[in-house]
Write an enzyme that holds these catalytic residues in place. Sequence first.
Site, PDB file in Angstrom:
ATOM      1  N   HIS A 154       0.936  -1.120   0.157  1.00  0.00           N
ATOM      2  CA  HIS A 154      -0.135  -0.391   0.084  1.00  0.00           C
ATOM      3  C   HIS A 154       1.088   0.740   0.001  1.00  0.00           C
ATOM      4  O   HIS A 154       1.938   1.339   0.223  1.00  0.00           O
ATOM      5  CB  HIS A 154      -1.132  -0.020   1.487  1.00  0.00           C
ATOM      6  CG  HIS A 154      -0.288   0.019   2.104  1.00  0.00           C
ATOM      7  ND1 HIS A 154       0.092  -0.900   3.443  1.00  0.00           N
ATOM      8  CD2 HIS A 154       0.707   1.186   3.524  1.00  0.00           C
ATOM      9  CE1 HIS A 154       1.220  -0.831   4.337  1.00  0.00           C
ATOM     10  NE2 HIS A 154       1.361   0.448   4.476  1.00  0.00           N
TER      11      HIS A 154
ATOM     12  N   HIS B  76       5.858   5.782  -1.505  1.00  0.00           N
ATOM     13  CA  HIS B  76       6.302   4.617  -1.687  1.00  0.00           C
ATOM     14  C   HIS B  76       5.701   3.436  -1.389  1.00  0.00           C
ATOM     15  O   HIS B  76       5.034   3.467  -0.406  1.00  0.00           O
ATOM     16  CB  HIS B  76       7.680   4.685  -0.487  1.00  0.00           C
ATOM     17  CG  HIS B  76       7.551   5.030   0.586  1.00  0.00           C
ATOM     18  ND1 HIS B  76       7.077   5.568   1.780  1.00  0.00           N
ATOM     19  CD2 HIS B  76       8.087   2.977   1.461  1.00  0.00           C
ATOM     20  CE1 HIS B  76       6.766   5.593   2.605  1.00  0.00           C
ATOM     21  NE2 HIS B  76       7.626   4.217   2.713  1.00  0.00           N
TER      22      HIS B  76
END
Length: 198
Positions: free
Chosen positions: A49, A132
Amino acid sequence: MNDQTQPATVRVFIALAPPDHAKEELARELRPACDTHPHMRWNRIEDWHITLVFLGELPAETVPLLRPPLANLAAGHQPFCLALRGSGDFDDRVLWSGIDGDLDELHRLAADVRSAVKNCGVAFADRPLRPHLTLARARRGDRASAGEIAERIAGFAGCQWPAERLHLVGSNVGRSRGPIHYRDIEAWALGNGNSTGS
């Protein structure tokens, strides 16, 4: 004691999740590294995620307060395109994949999410967003593996995909000695799921 008793606190964050085909593309790229570095603590692909804001441990009764403002916020943001691209590491220990695409829209969504959370009276560490996807963590004392793998996949450029859902996620961190697992508490379609394309 009733087994259905809810925990007093829930570890919570708000995130976007790449679709399965984008995750599979990166997973294929990572397979050789998984074989050569089995001692890394690899995150489960279903848990990958992009965190927009990490809220930490919240009282369980606080979580429902986040639902209406996050639902409204999601409805007001149209889907936008992102891609997984490149790699790096934090502190020689955390291996990550970078995010490319409409980063202005990503930052706008994250800022709106953070405002909505603050307006609910929920305090959190308001760190700058560094988009990220965390892939793995090196074990204590291993200062080389994350950097080696990051170098190996630095040239990775995944397909573009639409970010279409905002996820309110809970995790079991600190509740067991096993791997971290995440579960959607709730998720909302961006733009109410209505496509504005042709």
